[in-house]
Design a protein around this motif. Structure first.
Motif, PDB file in Angstrom:
ATOM      1  N   UNK A  59       0.783  -1.225   0.038  1.00 18.62           N
ATOM      2  CA  UNK A  59       0.155  -0.109  -0.037  1.00 18.62           C
ATOM      3  C   UNK A  59       0.828   1.126  -0.037  1.00 18.62           C
ATOM      4  N   UNK A  60       1.835   1.160   0.808  1.00 20.06           N
ATOM      5  CA  UNK A  60       2.658   2.739   0.889  1.00 20.06           C
ATOM      6  C   UNK A  60       3.397   2.812  -0.436  1.00 20.06           C
ATOM      7  N   UNK A  61       3.975   1.999  -1.368  1.00 18.50           N
ATOM      8  CA  UNK A  61       4.614   1.937  -2.229  1.00 18.50           C
ATOM      9  C   UNK A  61       3.530   2.441  -3.445  1.00 18.50           C
ATOM     10  N   UNK A  62       2.249   1.750  -3.627  1.00 14.63           N
ATOM     11  CA  UNK A  62       1.361   2.069  -4.375  1.00 14.63           C
ATOM     12  C   UNK A  62       0.929   3.618  -4.036  1.00 14.63           C
ATOM     13  N   UNK A  63       0.440   3.974  -2.793  1.00 13.44           N
ATOM     14  CA  UNK A  63       0.507   5.541  -2.741  1.00 13.44           C
ATOM     15  C   UNK A  63       1.400   6.354  -3.328  1.00 13.44           C
ATOM     16  N   UNK A  99      -6.035  -1.751   5.744  1.00 12.03           N
ATOM     17  CA  UNK A  99      -5.477  -1.831   4.541  1.00 12.03           C
ATOM     18  C   UNK A  99      -4.518  -0.582   4.445  1.00 12.03           C
ATOM     19  N   UNK A 100      -5.107   0.466   5.107  1.00 12.73           N
ATOM     20  CA  UNK A 100      -4.336   1.870   4.841  1.00 12.73           C
ATOM     21  C   UNK A 100      -4.143   2.315   6.118  1.00 12.73           C
ATOM     22  N   UNK A 101      -2.880   2.084   6.620  1.00 13.09           N
ATOM     23  CA  UNK A 101      -2.537   2.305   8.148  1.00 13.09           C
ATOM     24  C   UNK A 101      -1.759   3.759   8.060  1.00 13.09           C
ATOM     25  N   UNK A 102      -1.385   4.133   9.479  1.00 16.84           N
ATOM     26  CA  UNK A 102      -0.683   5.373   9.563  1.00 16.84           C
ATOM     27  C   UNK A 102       0.856   5.251   9.054  1.00 16.84           C
ATOM     28  N   UNK A 103       1.187   4.260   9.229  1.00 13.25           N
ATOM     29  CA  UNK A 103       2.645   4.107   8.542  1.00 13.25           C
ATOM     30  C   UNK A 103       2.653   4.259   7.178  1.00 13.25           C
ATOM     31  N   UNK A 105       0.851   6.083   5.243  1.00 15.22           N
ATOM     32  CA  UNK A 105       0.655   7.633   5.059  1.00 15.22           C
ATOM     33  C   UNK A 105       1.938   8.418   5.457  1.00 15.22           C
ATOM     34  N   UNK A 106       2.565   7.869   6.607  1.00 14.08           N
ATOM     35  CA  UNK A 106       3.962   8.614   7.024  1.00 14.08           C
ATOM     36  C   UNK A 106       4.921   8.262   5.763  1.00 14.08           C
ATOM     37  N   UNK A 107       4.760   7.167   4.928  1.00 18.07           N
ATOM     38  CA  UNK A 107       6.017   6.762   3.949  1.00 18.07           C
ATOM     39  C   UNK A 107       5.391   7.730   2.715  1.00 18.07           C
ATOM     40  N   UNK A 108       4.171   7.966   2.528  1.00 17.39           N
ATOM     41  CA  UNK A 108       3.735   8.900   1.568  1.00 17.39           C
ATOM     42  C   UNK A 108       4.286  10.425   1.756  1.00 17.39           C
ATOM     43  N   UNK A 121       4.223  20.846   5.236  1.00 14.17           N
ATOM     44  CA  UNK A 121       3.514  19.749   4.924  1.00 14.17           C
ATOM     45  C   UNK A 121       2.458  19.387   5.968  1.00 14.17           C
ATOM     46  N   UNK A 122       0.967  19.502   5.468  1.00 18.79           N
ATOM     47  CA  UNK A 122      -0.219  19.324   6.412  1.00 18.79           C
ATOM     48  C   UNK A 122      -0.853  18.137   5.870  1.00 18.79           C
ATOM     49  N   UNK A 123      -1.239  17.402   6.661  1.00 12.27           N
ATOM     50  CA  UNK A 123      -2.189  16.381   6.292  1.00 12.27           C
ATOM     51  C   UNK A 123      -3.752  16.668   6.941  1.00 12.27           C
ATOM     52  N   UNK A 124      -4.467  16.350   6.053  1.00 10.90           N
ATOM     53  CA  UNK A 124      -6.002  16.129   6.506  1.00 10.90           C
ATOM     54  C   UNK A 124      -6.463  14.909   5.903  1.00 10.90           C
ATOM     55  N   UNK A 125      -7.499  14.431   6.396  1.00 12.34           N
ATOM     56  CA  UNK A 125      -8.228  13.147   6.190  1.00 12.34           C
ATOM     57  C   UNK A 125      -9.672  13.326   5.909  1.00 12.34           C
ATOM     58  N   UNK A 126     -10.192  12.329   5.187  1.00 14.84           N
ATOM     59  CA  UNK A 126     -11.774  12.387   4.923  1.00 14.84           C
ATOM     60  C   UNK A 126     -12.068  12.920   3.608  1.00 14.84           C
ATOM     61  N   UNK A 127     -13.277  12.405   3.075  1.00 14.59           N
ATOM     62  CA  UNK A 127     -13.604  12.872   1.825  1.00 14.59           C
ATOM     63  C   UNK A 127     -13.552  14.310   1.496  1.00 14.59           C
ATOM     64  N   UNK A 128     -13.892  14.940   2.545  1.00 16.41           N
ATOM     65  CA  UNK A 128     -13.881  16.457   2.636  1.00 16.41           C
ATOM     66  C   UNK A 128     -12.849  17.114   3.409  1.00 16.41           C
ATOM     67  N   UNK A 129     -11.888  16.410   3.896  1.00 16.55           N
ATOM     68  CA  UNK A 129     -10.767  16.987   4.863  1.00 16.55           C
ATOM     69  C   UNK A 129     -10.356  18.186   4.401  1.00 16.55           C
TER      70      UNK A 129
END
Length: 132
Positions: A59-63, A99-103, A105-108, A121-129
């Motif tokens: 997953x991390x490599x795919x992202x 299947x999508x873990x915090x690790x 997203x850190x790799x991404x 770099x700021x991260x938000x989450x969710x469809x309308x995050x």
């Protein structure tokens, strides 16, 4: 200058960039190949995947691969102008799910930092995050 890349750009099982999407659609190309992902009862999981990434890519490599493809397309017109320096990046991802873990997203985030060297770099989450 503001540069917005929504989602993973226009990267999907149908094409790696906007030009491929239009070309495949206009050419009436067949749909992407059948999913290689199997459920416990050996039925196929009904999802599309990007065949150029393969079915076994973590997953991390795919992202990272999808994001890099989107960045390549979005930033290509700026290369003759010297590219982008020290951008402020807001990364909006899906919410946590199996299947999508915090690790992942850190790799991404690390890959984006390496590639763009952003001022922030700021991260938000969710469809309308991003609207939060």
């Amino acid at each position: 200058m503001t540069l917005t890349i929504v989602g993973a750009g226009l990267v999907s099982p149908a094409g790696r960039n906007a030009v491929q999407h239009v070309m495949f659609l206009r050419a009436g190309a067949p749909p992407p190949p059948v999913s290689p992902f199997l459920l416990p009862d050996d039925r196929r999981l009904r999802v599309f995947y990007c065949p150029w990434l393969g079915a076994r890519l973590a997953m991390d490599r795919r992202l990272v691969a999808l994001t890099e493809a989107a960045l390549d397309e979005a930033l290509a017109p700026l290369v003759p102008l010297g590219g982008v320096r020290d951008p402020h990046v807001v990364l909006c991802t899906g919410t946590s799910r199996p299947g999508l873990g915090a690790a992942d997203l850190v790799t991404l985030e690390d890959a984006i930092r390496t590639r763009l060297r952003p001022a922030s770099l700021e991260r938000t989450a969710g469809d309308a995050g991003i609207f939060g």
